[in-house]
Design a protein around this motif. Structure first.
Motif, mmCIF file in Angstrom:
data_model
loop_
_atom_site.group_PDB
_atom_site.id
_atom_site.type_symbol
_atom_site.label_atom_id
_atom_site.label_comp_id
_atom_site.label_asym_id
_atom_site.label_seq_id
_atom_site.Cartn_x
_atom_site.Cartn_y
_atom_site.Cartn_z
ATOM 1 N N LEU A 198 0.407 -1.401 0.083
ATOM 2 C CA LEU A 198 0.054 0.072 -0.176
ATOM 3 C C LEU A 198 1.126 0.841 -0.198
ATOM 4 O O LEU A 198 2.068 1.276 1.156
ATOM 5 N N GLN A 199 0.247 2.171 -1.091
ATOM 6 C CA GLN A 199 1.243 3.518 -0.861
ATOM 7 C C GLN A 199 0.736 4.882 0.042
ATOM 8 O O GLN A 199 -0.797 4.425 -0.074
ATOM 9 N N GLU A 200 1.180 5.773 0.506
ATOM 10 C CA GLU A 200 0.118 6.817 1.482
ATOM 11 C C GLU A 200 -0.223 6.371 1.939
ATOM 12 O O GLU A 200 -1.642 6.501 2.290
ATOM 13 N N LEU A 201 0.210 5.517 2.346
ATOM 14 C CA LEU A 201 -0.539 5.216 4.271
ATOM 15 C C LEU A 201 -1.217 6.717 4.942
ATOM 16 O O LEU A 201 -1.908 6.712 5.396
ATOM 17 N N LYS A 202 0.258 7.387 4.791
ATOM 18 C CA LYS A 202 -0.397 8.963 5.502
ATOM 19 C C LYS A 202 -0.981 9.007 5.212
ATOM 20 O O LYS A 202 -2.092 10.008 6.027
ATOM 21 N N THR A 203 -1.662 9.523 3.775
ATOM 22 C CA THR A 203 -2.881 10.591 3.102
ATOM 23 C C THR A 203 -4.218 9.726 3.821
ATOM 24 O O THR A 203 -4.901 10.355 3.985
ATOM 25 N N VAL A 204 -3.346 8.137 3.599
ATOM 26 C CA VAL A 204 -5.409 7.494 4.239
ATOM 27 C C VAL A 204 -6.059 8.024 5.420
ATOM 28 O O VAL A 204 -6.577 8.555 5.896
ATOM 29 N N ARG A 205 -4.853 7.884 6.380
ATOM 30 C CA ARG A 205 -5.279 8.130 7.128
ATOM 31 C C ARG A 205 -5.600 9.763 8.178
ATOM 32 O O ARG A 205 -6.308 9.932 8.706
ATOM 33 N N ASP A 206 -4.587 10.627 7.223
ATOM 34 C CA ASP A 206 -4.821 11.994 7.301
ATOM 35 C C ASP A 206 -6.385 11.654 6.715
ATOM 36 O O ASP A 206 -7.204 13.202 7.784
ATOM 37 N N PHE A 207 -6.780 11.331 5.815
ATOM 38 C CA PHE A 207 -8.432 11.585 5.928
ATOM 39 C C PHE A 207 -8.925 11.535 6.317
ATOM 40 O O PHE A 207 -9.980 12.029 6.768
ATOM 41 N N LEU A 208 -8.915 9.471 6.865
ATOM 42 C CA LEU A 208 -9.662 9.356 7.848
ATOM 43 C C LEU A 208 -10.182 9.750 9.134
ATOM 44 O O LEU A 208 -11.230 9.772 9.422
ATOM 45 N N PHE A 209 -8.935 10.101 9.393
ATOM 46 C CA PHE A 209 -9.177 10.694 10.901
ATOM 47 C C PHE A 209 -8.519 12.252 11.359
ATOM 48 O O PHE A 209 -8.219 12.612 12.058
ATOM 49 N N LEU A 210 -9.204 13.590 10.577
ATOM 50 C CA LEU A 210 -8.659 14.613 9.832
ATOM 51 C C LEU A 210 -9.458 14.847 11.353
ATOM 52 O O LEU A 210 -8.733 16.177 11.915
ATOM 53 N N SER A 211 -10.921 15.210 12.451
ATOM 54 C CA SER A 211 -11.517 15.046 12.974
ATOM 55 C C SER A 211 -10.847 14.406 14.375
ATOM 56 O O SER A 211 -10.828 15.919 14.885
#
Length: 1372
Positions: free
Chosen positions: A11-24
């Motif tokens: 998986l690429q861009e795991l940090k991007t995924v996490r930032d999007f889903l857990f922004l709040s």
């Protein structure tokens, strides 16, 4: 041959995924952090609270999230465990969802650092899925849909993402997040989505199962027919595409057929499996009938078909439901389409449970108020269950064959159910929070051929995969009562992804010949993003009694253990290896064992030969039909290779040497060539012989192991040998092993050639190996060139005489592929000396070959003229040129120079570099050696060598004779290179390339202002105005104008010389570097103007190349680009030069100025435009306000220069001023520059001269002032100004001096009253240098009397001053 975990994707861009889903959450944790910082004494309990709240899954988590980076590296509890994750069985789409947000990751192929293709999953879509307020994603699956095209081979056409929500909605999306369908089938939260797809029946009696999608609610189960769903999804997707593209009519897709069951008699349901349609056997039917209806019960003729459903939860812990086919009519749902277009259709008004996007606002509100119609469920009672009041089921996982299921519960047990009998048949304990998956492995085709049941269908083995996150272990168990066949430690933060289905839309007709590319079980490591699949061989399912393979595997493990131990004796190793290889029964494992033995570095060659020959003999004694042909072929080929290895080794061992004297008479021509290039070779050898560091194992002298030799060779079908070209080091090592002994004269060349020819290696590969070792061992070759060349000649003739080397049909007038191969190698080589020697030898050998062929054809005394020999003449000439050039490039730079690695050149790189490639490489050398432009000019002109020596002596001082010799040697080499390349290295081209190289290096590091100055100095030495114009215009537009404009705008903004920090921010260099840069800009623009003026008078130069180097193909040379440049607009260049001069003056003297404000709007608009364009320039009389601003600035420049040139504190009175430098604030050209700028800026130059005279007198620089005074036109005004200055000097000496004498006081008393009053009114404080000798003041008064006319109002005052000064002088 055992279980393995293979990583197939990441998986690429795991940090991007996490930032999007857990922004709040991220923002909340930041607020918590701020609160904790405000009150440091308060307890920070967020760490342990978060850990407790997140459940036992996260017991290894670190402190609460304050930084995102820590989370992605796996230092914290993995965030992916809180998300809904689903993977397509084709592994090309992964969905990660949390609350209402979702991220889709799609497969992409990329090339890694090693050049291998690898698959990655990269973010393809992110967004919000839910449309109702408060609903969250509760379950999702990815269903790949099969292509309907006839050419399809089993890859999916597209993938549908099905998402269930807590509101009860089920929505269907494309891979790009476009909503296709949405429906409310039940009003409770969706618990689980599961899918069943078509499987090819393995046995004739197995019932074909229909495809379906099942949706579990807390008390209901909805099943959607797969065929109906497939058609609807395809229709919706086509409609979306059509509506998005054109806006055609909306076509209503076929309705979804679904059944809805109300599952009764079970307290809680958390998971389910739809087993499919089953039919009871007649005995079970009669048994059930008699139990239910008693003795007289009647039995129907045919048992009814039933759909079986298994549920897990509580009360009972597992429930079995059976729905008789036909007991409930399928419900037809009205399907509504979610299309983002303005189309209207009757479909949307008729739909009951659907919301479209293309309604008007009032319609949407009306629909939202109206509650969707939900069909009632058909009650379905439980048939039976497994009651256990305290145990609660957590998940159920159905096996691929639909006969078994694994169930996990809250007691940490995994239970295996037999679904046909409805009983638990096995239980594992100690697996809390376990995740399950199944693997069905077919028997290998090779195994079937040797088994007695070869005619029957292929067997399949079933394995249960259990991931225990608490223990971080993945286990594989054989079914049903089999042992554990594999276990892997994988970490505690993984997810086991098991789909349990394949492609939807496949049937028995379309699936014929398809290869379904699906992964059954995938393990996702949530910390690294790696996706791994479990690989299990079929034989692990077999018991030891049935499998000879198990015994064979034990034997191969024993052999591996022996091979790994380093202390084992060779004879013991040979005995054990022989016994193991002969005992192994299975040919594939026997082959594997032999390969592992042959690749082992500890096994001696004799052992390998004995074991392999023993195995080969055993195989030959067996019946031909029982022998595995591939294994026998492997034995014979490896024996052949081992024999070749020992033969070559014996030839090199020195046991059999022969003299090479018979070839000495054939090298007369080469000896002449060697003596001719001898000095050049010696110089080159001296430079390459410098010591260098290398690793012992990389040394070419290290012996070659038999294993390495075997690994690079393989036998071909025609019983020859082929060398596998691996890495460059391996190739050179093999060549070294075969030929270096011969090249040193330690081994007989002819015997080595004969041995290799008999082995069947192609002459082309032998030639390549020979040349690679020759070029690689250049240093050793140059120690004894004559002997090495003679041995190379012998070897080359020996290989050329082999069959298949030089083609029999070769026409003498064409180019031979054989000799072309030698030429290509020499052309590409960076080892110039070795390549030249190889070319001499090959030229000689080719000439001899052509002569012998010519004699046989023509039988005459005519010499055969060949295109081949012409090619060799050119090649040798080019290699001699390259040798001289490479020798120059290898010269080490003097200490303190820029340095850097020496450039490597070859014929190929020079030809590919274009016509300017040679000058470019020499210019890089000039930069490395930091050769001064004047010194380079002297060397190129080759005149006044003594002059050059004198200059170098002056520059070097007392550096000693050694460095002087080095400089002379460098000059000789450069002259030699220029003689070999008279056109490519003509002075103009070399200076142009040096200029460009320096400006490129300056652009990399603008703080090195000296580089830019040297670039301009090189540019000045270019004699052709055409090249000069082109280079300077290219420099300006490419490197200069951007920084120049930034500096101008910054100074305009600040209004004075900015601070160092601002310059570094805007211009990219410090204030000192900017000052130097602006000075160089002025010089560059002046060169540009001079070149533009001279272009018309001189014809453009003709560029040419040397005859041998005409074939250069590459980018256009710098000179060609320069000549293609358009002419510049002279007034625009002058305009920029004016600005550059103002900026340079402002920076040099740190003056307050807004440079752009000294120009009107036309002038400002013309700045920083392309110099080739014609701009609207300022013309006519300038605004008087602007002129006065300009005049004030120039006057300040003159004042600052006068203050800079001599500090009165350091200069004793009466000393003669030293000559001024040519650079910096004290340069002598500043006054003339100001006068020149004044004439361009409409400022009266006489005002500037008068101001300069006054300033010089004020500074006490009377001699300089007198020189300038001669040019002043308005003497009257100057006289008035100087009169005041004289009065100030006299006033200081008479009234304000500390050492007032009695004579001075008496003189003051004798002066006329008017003069006394005037002197007392003077303010000597305005004088910067009041301590001036009286003799200088006397000269000044004398000048005053001369320049003032007699009728001037202050003439009498001047006379009185003259008398007073004379009186003072006589008193002294």
């Amino acid at each position: 041959m055992s279980c393995s975990l293979l990583e197939f994707c990441r998986l690429q861009e795991l940090k991007t995924v996490r930032d999007f889903l857990f922004l709040s959450q991220k923002s909340e944790s930041a607020e918590e952090k701020n609160q904790a910082a405000e009150n440091e004494l308060s307890w920070d309990s967020s760490d342990w609270e978060a850990t407790w709240d997140s459940g036992e899954n996260k017991e290894d988590a670190a402190s609460s999230a304050t930084t995102v980076e820590e989370e992605t590296t796996g230092q914290r509890a993995p965030w992916l465990q809180d998300c809904v994750v689903s993977l397509s069985p084709c592994s090309d789409l992964l969905v990660v969802a949390r609350e209402q947000k979702a991220v889709f990751l799609s497969a992409k192929w990329r090339t890694d650092d090693g050049g291998r293709e690898e698959m990655t999953l990269a973010v393809s879509w992110t967004g919000t899925l839910g449309s109702d307020e408060g609903e969250c994603v509760s379950s999702s699956i990815c269903i790949p849909l099969a292509s309907q095209k006839r050419s399809s081979t089993g890859r999916p056409d597209w993938t549908c993402v099905v998402v269930g929500f807590t509101s009860g909605h089920v929505r269907f999306y494309t891979e790009s997040g476009v909503l296709l369908l949405a429906q409310l089938l039940h009003e409770d939260p969706v618990l689980r989505l599961k899918c069943r797809t078509y499987e090819i029946p393995r046995h004739p009696g197995v019932t074909e199962q229909h495809e379906e999608l099942s949706i579990l609610y807390p008390a209901a189960l909805v099943t959607i027919d797969g065929f109906s769903l497939f058609q609807s999804l395809r229709a919706c997707r086509n409609q979306v595409a059509r509506a998005t593209a054109a806006g055609s009519d909306v076509i209503q897709p076929p309705p979804l057929a679904y059944k809805k069951w109300a599952l009764q008699d079970m307290d809680t349901i958390v998971d389910h499996s739809s087993v499919g349609v089953m039919t009871l056997c007649v005995f079970d039917q009669m048994k059930n009938a008699s139990i239910l209806g008693g003795f007289n019960a009647s039995v129907k003729g045919s048992p009814p078909a039933m759909s079986q459903y298994v549920t897990v939860g509580g009360g009972p812990y597992t429930g079995f439901y059976y729905a008789v086919e036909g007991s409930s009519q399928p419900l037809l749902s009205h399907v509504a389409l979610a299309v983002a277009s303005k189309l209207t259709s009757a479909l949307f008004s008729a739909a009951s449970g659907w919301l479209g996007w293309n309604r008007h606002k009032n319609e949407e509100e009306a629909v939202q108020k109206q509650k969707p119609k939900v069909e009632p469920a058909t009650p379905l009672g439980i048939r039976f269950g497994l009651p256990d009041s305290r145990r609660h089921g957590e998940s159920v996982c159905l096996s691929p064959c639909n006969t078994l299921a694994g169930v996990t519960d809250d007691f940490g047990r995994v239970t295996l159910l037999d679904l046909a009998r409805g009983i638990a048949i096995r239980m594992w304990k100690g697996y809390r929070d376990a995740q399950l998956g199944w693997l069905q492995v077919p028997e290998e085709r090779g195994d079937r051929e040797f088994s007695p049941s070869a005619s029957l269908p292929r067997r399949h083995a079933l394995f249960l995969v259990i991931y225990a996150p608490r223990r971080g272990i993945l286990e594989v168990w054989g079914m049903q009562q089999g042992p554990r066949v594999g276990a892997f430690t994988v970490g505690k933060h993984c997810r086991l992804l098991y789909a349990g289905y394949r492609l939807m839309g496949v049937n028995s007709v379309t699936s014929k010949g398809w290869q379904l590319h699906t992964q059954q079980v995938c393990l996702l490591d949530t910390t690294t993003g790696a996706l791994r699949t479990v690989n299990i061989p079929f034989h692990l399912a077999l018991s030891d009694k049935k499998s000879e393979r198990a015994k064979d595997m034990h034997l191969i493990k024993r052999l591996t253990t022996i091979l790994r131990s380093r202390e084992v004796e060779p004879d013991i190793l040979e005995r054990e290896a022989k016994s193991v290889l002969l005992d192994i029964k299975h040919p594939a494992i026997k082959k594997q064992a032999l390969e592992s033995l042959l690749s082992n570095k500890n096994a001696p060659v004799s052992c390998l030969i004995n074991v392999t020959s023993a195995l080969s003999d055993t195989l030959k004694q067996q019946e031909p039909e029982e022998v595995d042909a591939a294994l026998l072929q492997l034995c014979s080929s490896q024996l052949k290779l081992l024999q070749l290895y020992t033969d070559i080794q014996e030839l090199h061992s020195g046991a059999d040497r022969e003299a090479c004297a018979e070839n000495q008479d054939s090298l007369k021509g080469i000896e002449d060539e060697l003596s001719r290039v001898g000095p050049a070779l010696q110089r080159y050898a001296h430079l390459t012989a410098r010591p260098s560091v290398s690793f012992a194992q990389d040394s070419p002298d290290s012996p070659m192991a038999a294993q390495a030799f075997i690994s690079q060779m393989e036998c071909t079908e025609d019983e020859g040998l082929r060398v596998n070209r691996g890495s460059e080091a391996q190739w050179n090592h093999l060549g070294n092993f075969l030929f270096w002994g011969c090249l040193c004269g330690k081994s007989p060349p002819q015997k080595v050639c004969d041995t290799l020819q008999q082995a069947g290696i192609s002459p082309q590969q032998l030639l390549s190996l020979l040349l690679s070792v020759w070029l690689q061992r250049e240093k050793e070759v140059l120690q004894k060139p004559e002997e090495a060349v003679r041995n190379l000649h012998t070897l080359l003739i020996g290989i050329s005489d082999m069959k298949g080397a030089v083609e029999e049909s070769w026409d003498l007038q064409s180019i031979s592929p054989w000799w072309q191969q030698v030429r290509c190698t020499c052309i590409q080589s960076h080892n110039a000396a070795a390549a030249l020697l190889a070319a001499f030898v090959a030229h000689r050998a080719a000439k001899a070959s052509i002569t012998s062929r010519g004699d046989s054809k023509f039988q005459s005394e005519w010499e055969a003229v060949s295109l081949e020999l012409e090619q060799w003449v050119v090649c040798v000439h080019q290699l001699e040129d390259v040798l001289v050039l490479q020798t120059l490039l290898l010269m080490p730079p003097p200490q303190g120079a820029a340095g850097g690695a020496a450039a490597q050149c070859s014929i190929k790189t020079l030809l590919e570099g274009g016509t300017g490639g040679i000058a470019d490489s020499v210019s890089k050398w000039v930069f490395r050696h930091d050769l001064a432009p004047e010194r380079l000019k002297d060397i190129l002109q080759m005149k006044g060598e003594q002059e050059a020596d004198e200059r170098s002596e002056q520059r070097a001082g007392e550096e000693g004779k050694e460095e002087k010799k080095e400089a002379d040697r460098t000059a000789e080499l450069l002259v030699a290179v220029c003689q070999r390349f008279p056109h490519s290295l003509s002075p103009d081209l070399l200076f142009a390339h040096c200029c460009w190289e320096y400006v490129v290096q300056w652009n990399k590091d603008p703080e090195e202002d000296r580089y830019f100055w040297l670039a301009v100095e090189h540019l000045k030495l270019v004699s052709s105005p055409h090249i000069q114009l082109g280079i300077s215009a290219m420099m300006w537009s490419t490197f200069i104008v951007k920084r120049f404009s930034a500096a101008a705008f910054l100074m305009e903004k600040v209004g004075k010389a900015p601070k160092d920090r601002l310059f570094r921010r805007d211009v990219g260099m410090g204030d000192k570097a900017v000052t130097s840069f602006l000075g160089c800009c002025v010089q560059l623009l002046q060169i540009l103007m001079e070149a533009d003026s001279a272009v018309e008078e001189v014809p453009p130069p003709e560029l040419s190349a040397e005859e041998a180097w005409c074939g250069a193909e590459g980018p256009a040379s710098l000179a060609e680009l320069a000549l293609e440049q358009r002419g510049v607009h002279y007034p625009l260049v002058q305009h920029h030069c004016l600005l550059a001069s103002l900026l340079h003056a402002g920076m040099t003297f740190s003056l307050k100025v807004k440079p752009l404000s000294l120009f009107d709007s036309k002038g400002k608009n013309a700045f920083f435009r392309d110099l080739t364009t014609i701009q609207l320039m300022p013309s006519g009389d300038m605004d008087p306000g602007l002129v006065s601003l300009r005049q004030e600035f120039l006057l300040r420049v003159l004042t600052a220069w006068v203050q800079a040139i001599e500090d009165p504190s350091s200069s004793a009175p009466g000393t003669k001023s030293a000559p001024l430098p040519s650079q910096g604030p004290t340069a002598d050209w500043w006054p003339s520059l100001c006068l020149e700028l004044g004439s361009l800026m409409q400022v009266n130059p006489d005002i500037l001269r008068r101001h300069l005279v006054c300033e010089l007198y004020n500074q006490g620089l009377d001699l300089r002032a007198e020189l300038v005074m001669l040019e002043v036109e308005d003497k009257d005004v100057l006289g008035s100004q100087l009169l005041v200055l004289t009065g100030q000097r006299l006033s200081y000496s008479l009234l304000h001096s500390q050492s007032q004498t009695q004579a001075a006081m008496e003189l003051l008393a004798r002066l006329p009253p008017t003069l006394c009053t005037w002197l007392k009114a003077m303010d000597p404080g305005e004088l910067r240098s009041p301590l001036i000798p009286l003799s200088q003041t006397s000269r000044l008064v004398g000048r005053l009397v001369e320049i003032l006319p007699e009728n001037h109002a202050q003439y009498s005052l001047a006379l009185h001053l003259l008398e007073a000064v004379d009186a003072l002088t006589t008193e002294d």
